[in-house]
Write a protein that holds these residues in place. Structure first.
Motif, PDB file in Angstrom:
ATOM      1  N   CYS A 209       0.863  -1.181   0.000  1.00  0.00           N
ATOM      2  CA  CYS A 209       0.000   0.000   0.000  1.00  0.00           C
ATOM      3  C   CYS A 209       0.899   1.230   0.000  1.00  0.00           C
ATOM      4  CB  CYS A 209      -0.911  -0.001   1.222  1.00  0.00           C
ATOM      5  SG  CYS A 209      -1.957   1.467   1.269  1.00  0.00           S
ATOM      6  N   ASN A 214      -1.239   3.504   5.278  1.00  0.00           N
ATOM      7  CA  ASN A 214      -1.672   2.154   4.859  1.00  0.00           C
ATOM      8  C   ASN A 214      -3.180   1.975   5.048  1.00  0.00           C
ATOM      9  OD1 ASN A 214       1.326   0.462   6.013  1.00  0.00           O
ATOM     10  ND2 ASN A 214       0.934   1.569   4.149  1.00  0.00           N
ATOM     11  N   HIS A 215      -3.902   3.041   4.757  1.00  0.00           N
ATOM     12  CA  HIS A 215      -5.359   3.010   4.919  1.00  0.00           C
ATOM     13  C   HIS A 215      -5.781   2.596   6.324  1.00  0.00           C
ATOM     14  CE1 HIS A 215      -5.453   3.137   0.431  1.00  0.00           C
ATOM     15  NE2 HIS A 215      -6.453   3.939   0.719  1.00  0.00           N
ATOM     16  N   CYS A 232      -8.378  -0.971  -1.925  1.00  0.00           N
ATOM     17  CA  CYS A 232      -6.998  -0.600  -2.243  1.00  0.00           C
ATOM     18  C   CYS A 232      -6.248  -1.877  -2.633  1.00  0.00           C
ATOM     19  CB  CYS A 232      -6.367   0.052  -1.011  1.00  0.00           C
ATOM     20  SG  CYS A 232      -4.586   0.236  -1.167  1.00  0.00           S
ATOM     21  N   CYS A 235      -3.366  -2.680  -0.251  1.00  0.00           N
ATOM     22  CA  CYS A 235      -3.779  -3.279   1.031  1.00  0.00           C
ATOM     23  C   CYS A 235      -4.149  -4.747   0.840  1.00  0.00           C
ATOM     24  CB  CYS A 235      -4.977  -2.523   1.617  1.00  0.00           C
ATOM     25  SG  CYS A 235      -4.506  -0.986   2.424  1.00  0.00           S
TER      26      CYS A 235
HETATM   27 ZN   LIG Z   1      -4.055   0.729   1.055  1.00  0.00          ZN
END
Ligand SMILES: [Zn+2]
Length: 251
Positions: A209, A214-215, A232, A235
């Motif tokens: 990611c 990283n979300h 994503c 991810c």
């Molecule tokens: Zn992500």
């Protein structure tokens, strides 16, 4: 002795003979097999071979037509290897060895997949792993496609890693493939427990990611059931990397 029992004794075989001839007429499947088109017979046997080596072995012994048809390349290409250990602890018999050689000659995708997994994860022949996996992938072996993506993710090369992220995302687009992936992940995990995993490339844990946070996924997050919520691709690939890292035997 009851009078006439001797005659009854003589009559019985005749009755049995007539009954058995009726059964013979009704059963007669052996000769009917000859009427099945060879292509169809091979297709049926290939499907049996795909699910069980033991069943195909029994079919082979049952009659001459089956014996001949089971020797067809198409049957060997679909042969299940589940009854054969990935890494045999004892030397294989000559018969087992020639069976596996024939599977290789007939381009059985499962045997190519196994070879690719062994070559890469043991670190003995990582350069030849992709070739074996490629050949298995050409035969639509989902596990081989999956491991190819994993190898790209762990390549240590940014471009190859990005290609791995894209390929993994592409693979997961199909609901059917996503369902099969669960089975292949479990199978791979099982295989890894049966070998010495010594490829140094696996010691580095890549991150795919590209978002700084990283979300906000949790560090140990691995939940393929809620994966549909993951939009994503990075991810999603990170999730696979964590799964693989968790599947490696403790070193
Ligand atoms: Zn992500």
């Amino acid at each position: 002795m009851v009078k006439g029992s001797r005659n009854l004794g003589r009559a019985t075989p005749a009755i049995l003979r007539s009954q058995s001839s009726k059964i013979m007429k009704r059963a007669a499947p052996a000769s009917n097999i000859e009427n099945i088109p060879r292509e169809l017979l091979i297709e049926i046997l290939s499907r049996i071979a795909k699910s069980s080596f033991t069943d195909i072995h029994n079919a082979k012994l049952s009659c001459k037509d089956f014996h001949e048809a089971t020797e067809d390349t198409h049957v060997y290409r679909h042969m299940s290897l589940d009854d054969f250990p990935l890494v045999p602890w004892n030397p294989l018999s000559e018969k087992q060895q020639s069976f596996l050689t024939k599977c290789k000659e007939c381009q059985n995708p499962e045997i190519m997949y196994r070879q690719g997994v062994l070559d890469y994860f043991t670190g003995k022949r990582p350069e030849s792993a992709l070739g074996h996996l490629q050949r298995a992938s050409n035969a639509n072996h989902i596990g081989a496609l999956y491991v190819t993506c994993i190898i790209l993710l762990f390549s240590g090369d940014d471009e190859l890693k990005a290609a791995g992220v894209r390929s993994m995302a592409f693979l997961k687009k199909s609901n059917n493939v996503r369902r099969k992936l669960k089975e292949h992940r479990d199978k791979l995990k099982n295989m890894l427990m049966r070998m010495w995993v010594e490829n140094p490339a696996l010691r580095r844990r890549p991150v795919c990611c590209t978002r700084r946070d990283n979300h906000r996924r949790k560090r140990g997050w691995v939940d393929f059931d809620v994966e549909e919520d993951v939009h994503c691709e990075g991810c999603s690939a990170d999730c696979e990397i964590r799964f693989l890292a968790g599947s490696l035997p403790q070193q």
